[in-house]
Design a protein around this motif. Sequence first.
Motif, PDB file in Angstrom:
ATOM      1  N   UNK A  97       0.824  -1.206   0.000  1.00  0.00           N
ATOM      2  CA  UNK A  97       0.000   0.000   0.000  1.00  0.00           C
ATOM      3  C   UNK A  97       0.862   1.261   0.000  1.00  0.00           C
ATOM      4  N   UNK A  98       0.351   2.310  -0.645  1.00  0.00           N
ATOM      5  CA  UNK A  98       1.026   3.601  -0.494  1.00  0.00           C
ATOM      6  C   UNK A  98       0.819   4.091   0.935  1.00  0.00           C
ATOM      7  N   UNK A  99       1.663   5.015   1.364  1.00  0.00           N
ATOM      8  CA  UNK A  99       1.554   5.477   2.741  1.00  0.00           C
ATOM      9  C   UNK A  99       1.930   6.947   2.852  1.00  0.00           C
ATOM     10  N   UNK A 100       1.454   7.535   3.928  1.00  0.00           N
ATOM     11  CA  UNK A 100       1.872   8.861   4.346  1.00  0.00           C
ATOM     12  C   UNK A 100       2.235   8.747   5.815  1.00  0.00           C
ATOM     13  N   UNK A 101       3.488   9.003   6.117  1.00  0.00           N
ATOM     14  CA  UNK A 101       3.977   8.983   7.499  1.00  0.00           C
ATOM     15  C   UNK A 101       3.940  10.403   8.051  1.00  0.00           C
ATOM     16  N   UNK A 102       4.134  10.524   9.359  1.00  0.00           N
ATOM     17  CA  UNK A 102       4.091  11.829  10.010  1.00  0.00           C
ATOM     18  C   UNK A 102       2.820  12.590   9.606  1.00  0.00           C
ATOM     19  N   UNK A 103       1.687  11.889   9.665  1.00  0.00           N
ATOM     20  CA  UNK A 103       0.415  12.397   9.157  1.00  0.00           C
ATOM     21  C   UNK A 103      -0.216  13.526   9.938  1.00  0.00           C
ATOM     22  N   UNK A 104       0.252  13.756  11.158  1.00  0.00           N
ATOM     23  CA  UNK A 104      -0.216  14.867  11.990  1.00  0.00           C
ATOM     24  C   UNK A 104      -1.719  14.820  12.284  1.00  0.00           C
ATOM     25  N   UNK A 105      -2.285  13.613  12.384  1.00  0.00           N
ATOM     26  CA  UNK A 105      -3.692  13.500  12.763  1.00  0.00           C
ATOM     27  C   UNK A 105      -3.857  14.038  14.181  1.00  0.00           C
ATOM     28  N   UNK A 106      -4.848  14.793  14.473  1.00  0.00           N
ATOM     29  CA  UNK A 106      -6.107  15.001  13.743  1.00  0.00           C
ATOM     30  C   UNK A 106      -6.126  16.223  12.812  1.00  0.00           C
ATOM     31  N   UNK A 107      -4.975  16.793  12.482  1.00  0.00           N
ATOM     32  CA  UNK A 107      -4.960  17.893  11.527  1.00  0.00           C
ATOM     33  C   UNK A 107      -5.372  17.370  10.153  1.00  0.00           C
ATOM     34  N   UNK A 108      -5.810  18.252   9.306  1.00  0.00           N
ATOM     35  CA  UNK A 108      -6.365  17.854   8.011  1.00  0.00           C
ATOM     36  C   UNK A 108      -5.324  17.608   6.929  1.00  0.00           C
ATOM     37  N   UNK A 109      -4.100  18.062   7.124  1.00  0.00           N
ATOM     38  CA  UNK A 109      -3.101  18.004   6.047  1.00  0.00           C
ATOM     39  C   UNK A 109      -2.820  16.583   5.564  1.00  0.00           C
ATOM     40  N   UNK A 110      -2.739  15.619   6.473  1.00  0.00           N
ATOM     41  CA  UNK A 110      -2.495  14.234   6.061  1.00  0.00           C
ATOM     42  C   UNK A 110      -3.643  13.663   5.258  1.00  0.00           C
ATOM     43  N   UNK A 111      -4.856  13.980   5.653  1.00  0.00           N
ATOM     44  CA  UNK A 111      -6.033  13.512   4.919  1.00  0.00           C
ATOM     45  C   UNK A 111      -6.082  14.142   3.533  1.00  0.00           C
TER      46      UNK A 111
END
Length: 168
Positions: free
Chosen positions: A81-95
């Motif tokens: 799967x593709x991934x995004x690390x350091x997603x900073x949830x619950x901020x919206x930038x990772x989403x």
Amino acid sequence: MFYPDYRFKKISDIRPDFLLGRGLRFLVLDVDNTLTTHGHPVPAKGVLEWLQEMSQAGIQSVILSNNNAKRVEPFAGKLGLPYIADGRKPLCSGYERCLNLLHCRKEEMAAIGDQLFTDILGARRFGIASILVDPIQAEDFWLFKCKRTLENGLLCYYKKQGRSGYDG
């Protein structure tokens, strides 16, 4: 903001027909205590089969984790799967990055995770469907114990409001 749109005991209880029937064809997946236990490099039992079933149904997935790439990249590689690390949830930038990566609309996307204050809050803030699963395993770290106590309090409150049932 903390109440999930849907709730399941475990990720493998979520069926493709449930998602597709709601127009959800793209999934944002949490790692720790959703797909595996904390820090564990191997997916939990049934996760690979579940992902294959989702893929066969035309449902695409991406991993969004607050962990660093050193933790997430090898795990995502095992799942293909593709991934995004350091997603900073619950901020919206990772989403937002997931949305751009999957080339989809918010109405087609759902986030699946085990934490109200990161996964569910982030999904709700971003305006996508949120699916809460029970944690695979209780955490020992004191910060997680505090967060789980608060989450359980909220879930008890929601239960009193008649909103606690599982969807699967």
